[in-house]
Design an enzyme around this catalytic site. Structure first.
Site, mmCIF file in Angstrom:
data_model
loop_
_atom_site.group_PDB
_atom_site.id
_atom_site.type_symbol
_atom_site.label_atom_id
_atom_site.label_comp_id
_atom_site.label_asym_id
_atom_site.label_seq_id
_atom_site.Cartn_x
_atom_site.Cartn_y
_atom_site.Cartn_z
ATOM 1 N N ASP A 67 36.957 10.157 30.595
ATOM 2 C CA ASP A 67 36.081 9.506 31.584
ATOM 3 C C ASP A 67 36.135 10.190 32.950
ATOM 4 O OD1 ASP A 67 35.441 7.357 29.720
ATOM 5 O OD2 ASP A 67 37.463 6.611 30.115
ATOM 6 N N LYS A 75 33.077 14.696 32.650
ATOM 7 C CA LYS A 75 32.871 16.006 32.021
ATOM 8 C C LYS A 75 31.394 16.284 31.782
ATOM 9 C CE LYS A 75 35.455 14.910 28.539
ATOM 10 N NZ LYS A 75 35.911 13.614 29.083
ATOM 11 N N GLY A 122 32.134 8.670 25.387
ATOM 12 C CA GLY A 122 31.010 8.340 26.249
ATOM 13 C C GLY A 122 30.907 9.269 27.439
ATOM 14 N N HIS A 123 29.715 9.771 27.706
ATOM 15 C CA HIS A 123 29.496 10.497 28.947
ATOM 16 C C HIS A 123 28.113 10.165 29.484
ATOM 17 C CE1 HIS A 123 28.861 13.236 25.471
ATOM 18 N NE2 HIS A 123 27.762 13.607 26.101
ATOM 19 N N GLN A 183 36.949 13.066 25.357
ATOM 20 C CA GLN A 183 38.191 12.460 25.846
ATOM 21 C C GLN A 183 38.880 13.377 26.868
ATOM 22 O OE1 GLN A 183 37.853 12.452 22.121
ATOM 23 N NE2 GLN A 183 36.720 10.578 22.397
#
Length: 420
Positions: free
Chosen positions: A13, A16, A40-41, A220
């Site tokens: 988080d 990235k 998630g991004h 991650q």
């Protein structure tokens, strides 16, 4: 020309996707090398905020290839849901390529993930997306790969054998109903048909682009790496930069640059050690200012001061050549800012990140306190425009981690990311 790997250098988080999106402008290929739809991004593109879990961040560039590598575990249902989401918002995805060697997440993986976490005495904090069980099957050499899914002759017997074994676990160990073969086979055979146009040997594909610019993005963060992270509170793959060689299908000597992305503070989602955690009004202020809630889980993230012990560990095990520091603006309101420079363990000052959870529990962070800048940085477009105390804060990070800061951001938009 160059192969660059972008890694999260904290607990995930870190933003990235934002940095990958920024660097994608000069790349020819953008490739994911590990993880699954538990990653998630968020990317702000054309004034629209997109939340992705599986697709590479480079999917927004129609003139570049977006690759899902062999190290990824692929949930076809999640993939097509994400593709539909982009299509509905005017984003074309003809540039997507998927490795024929990637493992497939099947329905029984999701069920087993949920049941396993539910029955643990000490919760890991899994996203329950089936990631761990899919990697377990991969290592046990019983998994179904994309090449199998798109080949009906291979898929049917493999599914039958796997489902027989998984149903034994479901009924005899967990006491739940078995899964139905026919319904799964019918659904996933159709998904395989839809998947086929995207599938190729991505290792061979990337080999032909080695004379251009390839950008690898990890999911991650390094502190969640299965080998180098805070085990067992980690993910089931290798986010470290070395994972790009294995999960992307290139030789390690091809990697020329490793960018470690971090925030100007620290956050993590889920269980596990967090030496600099702030369970107070400062932590709440940072969380609310930065909207720190998981992209996939929507869980409130735990917040802490920047931990340079963890960052130095990340730099060592991933060979970081530069840093990208996000969320500098989030600290604009703080009169004083702390940085963890080391740990005190049993009265002794240490400069490494212990593997033992018992030792980590006894570690007391040692802080350096710096004056804040108490001014808005969001409109700053050069390093010189930043307040002197903000410049000093970034220089202090650089000196403590011994890795140069090459980029920093003062807001969520692409235009708020700047080269130093």
């Amino acid at each position: 020309m160059s192969v660059t790997v972008v890694v999260g250098s904290q607990w995930g988080d870190e933003g990235k996707g934002k940095i990958v999106d920024y660097l994608s402008q000069t790349a020819d290929v953008i490739a994911r090398y590990q993880g699954g739809d538990n990653a998630g991004h968020t990317i702000v593109f054309n004034n629209h905020k997109f939340s992705l879990q599986l697709l590479p961040s480079g999917i927004f560039y129609s003139d570049k290839l977006a690759v899902i590598g062999n190290g990824v575990v692929l949930n076809p249902v999640a993939l097509f849901s994400e593709l539909n989401y982009l299509h509905e918002n005017g984003v074309t995805t003809d540039n997507l390529r998927i490795s024929s060697r990637a493992e497939v997440i099947m329905p029984y993986h999701l069920v087993l993930d949920q049941l396993s976490e539910q029955n643990r005495a000490h919760k890991i904090g899994t996203t329950k997306k089936g990631i761990g069980p899919a990697y377990m099957d991969k290592i046990a050499r019983t998994g179904i790969r994309v090449a199998d899914l798109i080949d009906p002759e291979s898929f049917k017997p493999l599914l039958k054998e796997n489902l027989n074994q998984k149903n034994q676990l479901l009924t005899k160990l967990y006491g739940v109903d078995p899964l139905d073969f026919d319904s799964i086979y019918e659904k996933y055979q159709l998904l395989g048909e839809r998947l086929r146009p995207f599938v190729t040997d991505t290792a061979e594909l990337l080999h032909h682009y080695l004379d251009k610019n390839i950008l690898f993005e990890g999911a991650q963060g390094i502190m969640l790496d299965i080998d180098q992270g805070t085990y067992p509170y980690v993910t089931s793959s290798n986010p470290v930069a070395g994972g790009a060689a294995v999960g992307g299908g290139i030789g390690p000597t091809e990697i020329k640059k490793v960018v470690g992305v971090c925030k100007a503070y620290t956050s993590r989602v889920g269980e596990g050690p967090f030496p600099t955690e702030l369970v107070n009004e400062i932590g709440d202020l940072i969380r609310d200012t930065a909207h720190e809630y998981g992209t996939v889980t929507h869980r409130p993230r735990r917040i802490g001061w920047l931990d340079t012990v963890a960052l130095r560990h990340a730099a060592r095990v991933s060979g970081l050549t530069s840093l990208a520091v996000n969320c500098v603006d989030v600290l604009d309101q703080l009169p004083n800012i702390k940085i963890c420079t080391g740990y005190r363990l049993n009265g002794e000052l240490i400069d490494y990140y212990p593997a033992s959870l018992n030792e980590l529990d006894r570690c007391e962070p040692v802080y350096q306190t710096l004056p804040g800048w108490l001014s808005d940085t969001t409109a700053c477009t050069t390093f010189a425009e930043l307040p002197k105390n903000a410049q000093n804060y970034l220089k202090t990070i650089e000196n403590l981690v011994e890795v140069p800061i090459e980029w920093y951001s003062v807001g969520p938009d692409r235009t708020q990311t700047h080269r130093r």
